[in-house]
Design a protein around this motif. Sequence first.
Motif, PDB file in Angstrom:
ATOM      1  N   GLN A   1       0.771  -0.900  -0.086  1.00 14.90           N
ATOM      2  CA  GLN A   1       0.220  -0.324  -0.343  1.00 14.90           C
ATOM      3  C   GLN A   1       0.946   1.342   0.041  1.00 14.90           C
ATOM      4  OE1 GLN A   1      -2.544  -0.285   3.780  1.00 14.90           O
ATOM      5  NE2 GLN A   1      -4.405  -1.232   1.991  1.00 14.90           N
ATOM      6  N   HIS A   2       1.998   0.966   0.493  1.00 13.60           N
ATOM      7  CA  HIS A   2       2.962   2.099   0.792  1.00 13.60           C
ATOM      8  C   HIS A   2       4.426   2.136   1.383  1.00 13.60           C
ATOM      9  CE1 HIS A   2       4.422   6.363   2.555  1.00 13.60           C
ATOM     10  NE2 HIS A   2       5.063   5.145   3.275  1.00 13.60           N
ATOM     11  N   ALA A   3       5.029   2.528  -0.090  1.00 12.68           N
ATOM     12  CA  ALA A   3       6.668   1.677   0.485  1.00 12.68           C
ATOM     13  C   ALA A   3       7.104   3.281  -0.049  1.00 12.68           C
ATOM     14  CB  ALA A   3       6.902   1.408  -0.830  1.00 12.68           C
ATOM     15  N   ARG A   4       8.052   4.212   0.870  1.00  5.04           N
ATOM     16  CA  ARG A   4       8.475   5.342   1.014  1.00  5.04           C
ATOM     17  C   ARG A   4       9.970   5.173  -0.363  1.00  5.04           C
ATOM     18  NH1 ARG A   4      11.488   7.069   6.333  1.00  5.04           N
ATOM     19  NH2 ARG A   4       9.464   6.904   7.501  1.00  5.04           N
ATOM     20  N   GLY A   5       9.698   6.193  -1.195  1.00 11.02           N
ATOM     21  CA  GLY A   5      10.378   6.029  -2.361  1.00 11.02           C
ATOM     22  C   GLY A   5      10.053   5.098  -3.349  1.00 11.02           C
ATOM     23  N   GLY A   6       9.405   4.283  -3.189  1.00 10.67           N
ATOM     24  CA  GLY A   6       9.032   3.787  -4.690  1.00 10.67           C
ATOM     25  C   GLY A   6       7.484   3.371  -4.873  1.00 10.67           C
ATOM     26  N   HIS A   7       6.450   2.820  -5.075  1.00  9.19           N
ATOM     27  CA  HIS A   7       5.521   2.694  -5.451  1.00  9.19           C
ATOM     28  C   HIS A   7       4.230   1.830  -5.486  1.00  9.19           C
ATOM     29  CE1 HIS A   7       6.909   1.082  -8.940  1.00  9.19           C
ATOM     30  NE2 HIS A   7       6.118   0.909  -8.951  1.00  9.19           N
ATOM     31  N   GLU A   8       3.190   1.610  -5.868  1.00 12.44           N
ATOM     32  CA  GLU A   8       2.135   0.523  -4.919  1.00 12.44           C
ATOM     33  C   GLU A   8       2.008  -0.438  -5.703  1.00 12.44           C
ATOM     34  OE1 GLU A   8      -0.755   3.942  -3.074  1.00 12.44           O
ATOM     35  OE2 GLU A   8      -1.208   2.542  -4.637  1.00 12.44           O
ATOM     36  N   GLY A   9       1.340  -1.758  -5.151  1.00  7.48           N
ATOM     37  CA  GLY A   9       1.836  -2.326  -6.220  1.00  7.48           C
ATOM     38  C   GLY A   9       0.713  -4.292  -5.071  1.00  7.48           C
ATOM     39  N   ALA A  10       0.539  -5.272  -6.146  1.00  8.34           N
ATOM     40  CA  ALA A  10      -0.225  -5.654  -5.965  1.00  8.34           C
ATOM     41  C   ALA A  10       0.186  -7.268  -6.842  1.00  8.34           C
ATOM     42  CB  ALA A  10      -2.131  -5.716  -6.162  1.00  8.34           C
TER      43      ALA A  10
END
Lengths: 254, 507
Positions: free
Chosen positions: A211-220
Motif C-alpha cells: 500500500q505504501h513504500a517510501r521512495g517506491g510505488h504501490e503494487g499488488a
Amino acid sequence: MLPAGLHPDRTALQVLRSHLRAPQAGATYGVLRFGDTSVAACLPAGGLALGNLHEIGARGPEAETGTVAAGFAACLLAALPDRRPVFWIAPCCDLHMPGLPAYGLDPGRLILVHTRTDVETLAAMETALRAGMAAAVLGEVGKLGRLPARRLQLSCRKRGSTGFVLRRWPYGRRETMEEATAAVTRWEVAPAPSEAAFREPGPARWRVVLQHARGGHEGAWIMEATTDDAAHPLRVVAGLADAAPAPDRRRLAG
Amino acid sequence: MWLPDWPTQRLHRTGAASPDRPTATVEAVRGQRRLKAVCPRAAALGLRASQALAQARAICPELMAIDADPVADQAALEGLAGWCERFSPLAAADPPDGVWLDITGCAHLFGGEAELAAVLATLLARNGLNSRLAVAGTPGTAWALAHAAVPEQASVLPAGQETAALATLPVALLRLDPRSIAELHGLGLRSIGALARLPRADLSARFGPLPVLRLDQAQGRVAEAIAWPHPPAPWSERLAFAEPIGTPKDLTRTLVRLAILLCTRLEAVRRGGLSFVATFCRVDDARPAIAIGTALPVRDPMRIAGLLGDKLEQVDPGFGIEAVVLEATATAPLAPPQMALPHIAPSSTIAPDTALADTLDELANRLGPARLWRATPQESHVPERSVRRVPPLVPASSWSHGSAAERPLRLFRRPEPIEVTAPVPDDPPRQFRWRGALHRVRAASGPERIAAEWWRRHAAPPDRPETDLVRDYYRVEDIGGGRFWMFRTGLNTGRSAARWFLHGLFG
C-alpha cells in the motif's frame, strides 16, 4: 561548502543529485530480495530494506485473527540473513509453534513476549530494538499512533534490527488504519485460493498489496509461501493489474 | 537495653494516659484486681506491683488504672526494636520490656560504643522512655548489667572483663526461674561469682542444665542465639544520610554508589548477584522495598542501578529517606569476563549472550519473568500439549522440520463449535458456518485421527461415549482462500450427531 576530497569542478547541484540518488529508505543494513522484478521495481532498494520498520495489516475477519499477516511475516523472518533470535511480542499468545516450519521459520529462534496492552507491546518493542541484539522484532499492535511509530522507526535505524508491526485487533473493535505511517513499507495481506491438487489444499497463497513504500510505488501480487528457495521468502505467482486494494468483497457467502 | 517502666510509659506515649497523673496497669489475679506495672510517679507515692487496686486507690485517689494489654505491649516493643535498627541492623525485642542490639562493627559510625549508648539514651529520654543501657561482650552480661545498674547512665564494659563484672552481681540477674533462685538463696549462693566458683558437674546435677548454661553464655563460653527479625544478608551494603533525601535523582545516585560498593565486594570473591533487593528506611519507619532479578549472575553496577532505577517510581519517599540498604539475596559464581584486545579482534568486549541477557532482564523485570519464554517441542500428539515453555536463555532445541503432520499457525485456546454440513461417514465437510459467516469448502485434506493419550486418560465421563475422546481433524480451504483446521468428535450414529469444532487457522 563542498566536502573535502570532492572534485572542485562539481557544482552544488551535482552534489545534491548524487545525494538524492542514494537509496531513500537508507538500505544501509541490507536488503531482503523477493526474487521478482515487479516487486523489486516497486521497492526503492530492490527489496525489503532491513533495519527499518515495516507494517503488515489485514482486512475483514483477518484483522481479528491476524493469521495471514502472521504467515506472511513468518516467511519474511525465515529469509532474513541474520540468524540471531527474533522477538515476537503480542498481547494474545495464540501462535502455534508447530505451524511455523511450514513457512520456513524455525520456532527455536523465537523469543515470545506476552504483554497485556498495546502500550506495553510498543514499549517492549522499543526496548528490544534499541538493544540491537535481535535480528528482528515483531509486535502485534492494534492502535499505533504517529509518535510511537516514529520512535520505533528511529530505534530500528539505531542498531539495525528490522521491525515488523502486525496490525491486529484481537478483540474486535477494529479502528481505521491511519493514512500516514512512519513505517518504510506498508503491506496488506488477504487470503487467496491455493493451487488445489486432488481436491486437497496446496501451499498457502496470499493476495499481497503493497500500500505504501517510501521512495517506491504501490503494487499488488499473488504470492505463495515456499520453502524450496531459502534466499527468497515468497514466490510470486502473478502480478495484479489493479494496484489499488480491492474493496472488501470477502463476503464468503454461498 | 532495659526499659523498666515500659507498659506505663507506652501508655503515656500513645496518649491513653496523661504523664502528669500517676498511672498503673491492672490485671485480674484470682478474681481480685491487682496492679501489674506502676509508673515512676506512682512508685514515688508508694504504690508497688501486685498491690490490690482498692488499696492503691486508697493511697492515691487520682490514680489512673488501665487494663494491662501484654499483646499491645509486645507489638509496640517490636516496633521500638524496628526503630532501633537505625543504630544497628540487628535489633530484636526481648520481652517483656527489653531490646537486644548487636552493635558489633556499628559503633564506629557514632564515634564509639559509649557515644552510641549516650545517643540512644538521649533519644529515648526525649520520647519519654526511661531506659538503662549496658554494653558488653556477651548478651548475658549486658542483660545483667542493664538490670543491675543503679545510676541512670549507660555502662560500657570493655571486652574480656565479663567474669570480673559478673562476680559481684546477684544471682537473680542470670535469667533463671524463680524456683532456682530461691533454692540458690537457700543454699547461701547470692552472687554470681560464688556460683561460678562451684564445680560445674555438681551444679548441673543439682539445679539442672539452665544455671550452667546461663553462666556459660554470660561468660562467653557458649554462644547465645537471638532471633533477629531482619537477619542480615551477607551481601548487603547500607548508606545512611544526615539529612533525609527524597528526590529521584538523589535516590538514583545512592543506588549507584551502593551498587558500586556491593560489586567491588562481589568481585573480590568472583561471584555475581542473581537477585537484588533495595530497601528504603523512611523517617516514619516505613520500609518500602523494590526487588529485581536477573537471568545470569551480574556484577556490573550500572546495570543493577539501571534495573533498580526503572522500578524507583514505585517507592514513595514520604517525608524523607534516612537510609538505603542494598542486598544481593542470591549469588552465583561468575568468572571475570574475557576482555578482547581491540586492535587484534575489534569485536565487542561483551559476549553476545550477556548483551541479550541484558535485554531479557529488562523486559522480564518490567513485565514479569513468566511472560518471556521460548518454545520447545514436547512429545505429544495432542496439539494443545505439543509445545512447552522454557526460559528464553535456555538454548533452543531443534524442531523437526520434516514432520509430516501439518499444523495451523493460530491455535484457539478453546475449540469453537461450528455448524457443518458434511456427507457421512468420513468425508470432509461441504460447508460450515463459523461466527455467523457461511463458508463453502473448496478443498480439504484429512481425516487425521488424534486420540486422547490413553496413559493420561482419566475415567471417561459416564454420559459421553468412549468415541468422544478421539478427534478427526480436517484441513479445509474455502472458496475465498481461508484455510481452517477443524475436527469432529464422536461418530454419526443414529442416536447422536457428531459435533464439529474449529481449532485453528492456517495462514
